[in-house]
Scaffold this motif. Sequence first.
Motif, PDB file in Angstrom:
ATOM      1  N   MET A   1       0.856  -1.175   0.000  1.00 33.12           N
ATOM      2  CA  MET A   1       0.000   0.000   0.000  1.00 33.12           C
ATOM      3  C   MET A   1       0.903   1.240   0.000  1.00 33.12           C
ATOM      4  N   THR A   2       0.503   2.236  -0.719  1.00 30.89           N
ATOM      5  CA  THR A   2       1.303   3.454  -0.823  1.00 30.89           C
ATOM      6  C   THR A   2       1.167   4.321   0.429  1.00 30.89           C
ATOM      7  N   THR A   3       2.128   5.197   0.596  1.00 33.26           N
ATOM      8  CA  THR A   3       2.102   6.158   1.701  1.00 33.26           C
ATOM      9  C   THR A   3       0.824   6.988   1.646  1.00 33.26           C
ATOM     10  N   GLU A   4       0.492   7.450   0.452  1.00 34.69           N
ATOM     11  CA  GLU A   4      -0.689   8.295   0.280  1.00 34.69           C
ATOM     12  C   GLU A   4      -1.972   7.557   0.675  1.00 34.69           C
ATOM     13  N   LYS A   5      -2.068   6.297   0.283  1.00 40.98           N
ATOM     14  CA  LYS A   5      -3.269   5.504   0.599  1.00 40.98           C
ATOM     15  C   LYS A   5      -3.360   5.246   2.103  1.00 40.98           C
ATOM     16  N   LYS A   6      -2.222   4.947   2.714  1.00 40.31           N
ATOM     17  CA  LYS A   6      -2.215   4.736   4.169  1.00 40.31           C
ATOM     18  C   LYS A   6      -2.647   6.003   4.906  1.00 40.31           C
ATOM     19  N   LEU A   7      -2.155   7.131   4.442  1.00 40.42           N
ATOM     20  CA  LEU A   7      -2.520   8.404   5.054  1.00 40.42           C
ATOM     21  C   LEU A   7      -4.005   8.695   4.855  1.00 40.42           C
ATOM     22  N   ASP A   8      -4.500   8.450   3.669  1.00 41.93           N
ATOM     23  CA  ASP A   8      -5.922   8.645   3.375  1.00 41.93           C
ATOM     24  C   ASP A   8      -6.780   7.773   4.294  1.00 41.93           C
ATOM     25  N   ASN A   9      -6.406   6.520   4.449  1.00 38.48           N
ATOM     26  CA  ASN A   9      -7.144   5.607   5.334  1.00 38.48           C
ATOM     27  C   ASN A   9      -7.108   6.086   6.782  1.00 38.48           C
ATOM     28  N   ARG A  31      -4.245  20.122  -3.595  1.00 35.79           N
ATOM     29  CA  ARG A  31      -2.963  19.409  -3.652  1.00 35.79           C
ATOM     30  C   ARG A  31      -3.000  18.163  -2.767  1.00 35.79           C
ATOM     31  N   LEU A  32      -3.495  18.311  -1.546  1.00 35.87           N
ATOM     32  CA  LEU A  32      -3.572  17.151  -0.647  1.00 35.87           C
ATOM     33  C   LEU A  32      -4.565  16.136  -1.184  1.00 35.87           C
ATOM     34  N   GLN A  33      -5.689  16.606  -1.673  1.00 33.71           N
ATOM     35  CA  GLN A  33      -6.701  15.709  -2.239  1.00 33.71           C
ATOM     36  C   GLN A  33      -6.127  14.910  -3.411  1.00 33.71           C
ATOM     37  N   ALA A  34      -5.404  15.582  -4.296  1.00 36.32           N
ATOM     38  CA  ALA A  34      -4.804  14.899  -5.447  1.00 36.32           C
ATOM     39  C   ALA A  34      -3.791  13.853  -4.990  1.00 36.32           C
ATOM     40  N   SER A  35      -3.041  14.166  -3.961  1.00 39.35           N
ATOM     41  CA  SER A  35      -2.066  13.207  -3.439  1.00 39.35           C
ATOM     42  C   SER A  35      -2.760  11.983  -2.852  1.00 39.35           C
ATOM     43  N   LYS A  43       4.677  15.165  -1.266  1.00 43.29           N
ATOM     44  CA  LYS A  43       6.051  15.572  -0.982  1.00 43.29           C
ATOM     45  C   LYS A  43       6.357  15.350   0.498  1.00 43.29           C
ATOM     46  N   VAL A  44       7.628  15.180   0.794  1.00 46.52           N
ATOM     47  CA  VAL A  44       8.046  14.897   2.162  1.00 46.52           C
ATOM     48  C   VAL A  44       7.598  15.987   3.128  1.00 46.52           C
ATOM     49  N   ASP A  45       7.761  17.248   2.738  1.00 47.29           N
ATOM     50  CA  ASP A  45       7.353  18.332   3.641  1.00 47.29           C
ATOM     51  C   ASP A  45       5.848  18.329   3.876  1.00 47.29           C
ATOM     52  N   GLU A  46       5.085  17.920   2.871  1.00 47.92           N
ATOM     53  CA  GLU A  46       3.630  17.824   3.029  1.00 47.92           C
ATOM     54  C   GLU A  46       3.267  16.680   3.983  1.00 47.92           C
ATOM     55  N   LEU A  47       3.974  15.568   3.855  1.00 43.57           N
ATOM     56  CA  LEU A  47       3.751  14.444   4.758  1.00 43.57           C
ATOM     57  C   LEU A  47       4.078  14.845   6.192  1.00 43.57           C
TER      58      LEU A  47
END
Length: 70
Positions: A1-9, A31-35, A43-47
Amino acid sequence: MTTEKKLDNYIAQRGLKIKYVAEKAEIPYQRLQASLNGTRKLKVDELLSTCAVLEVDPRLFRSDETEVRV
């Protein structure tokens, strides 16, 4: 699972709105929604800023696809 998907969950499981998290993390909502939808890489800073808002260690979202080399 991707970082983005884990964060979304993680965000969804806590009943939070992406717009709220984006605002608190000072990231444009689109931007966050698209990610989180997988149409752009987070991006790392966004994470890091998102994790600061969520008060969680960013390593929690490390992608299963990430290979760590030493």
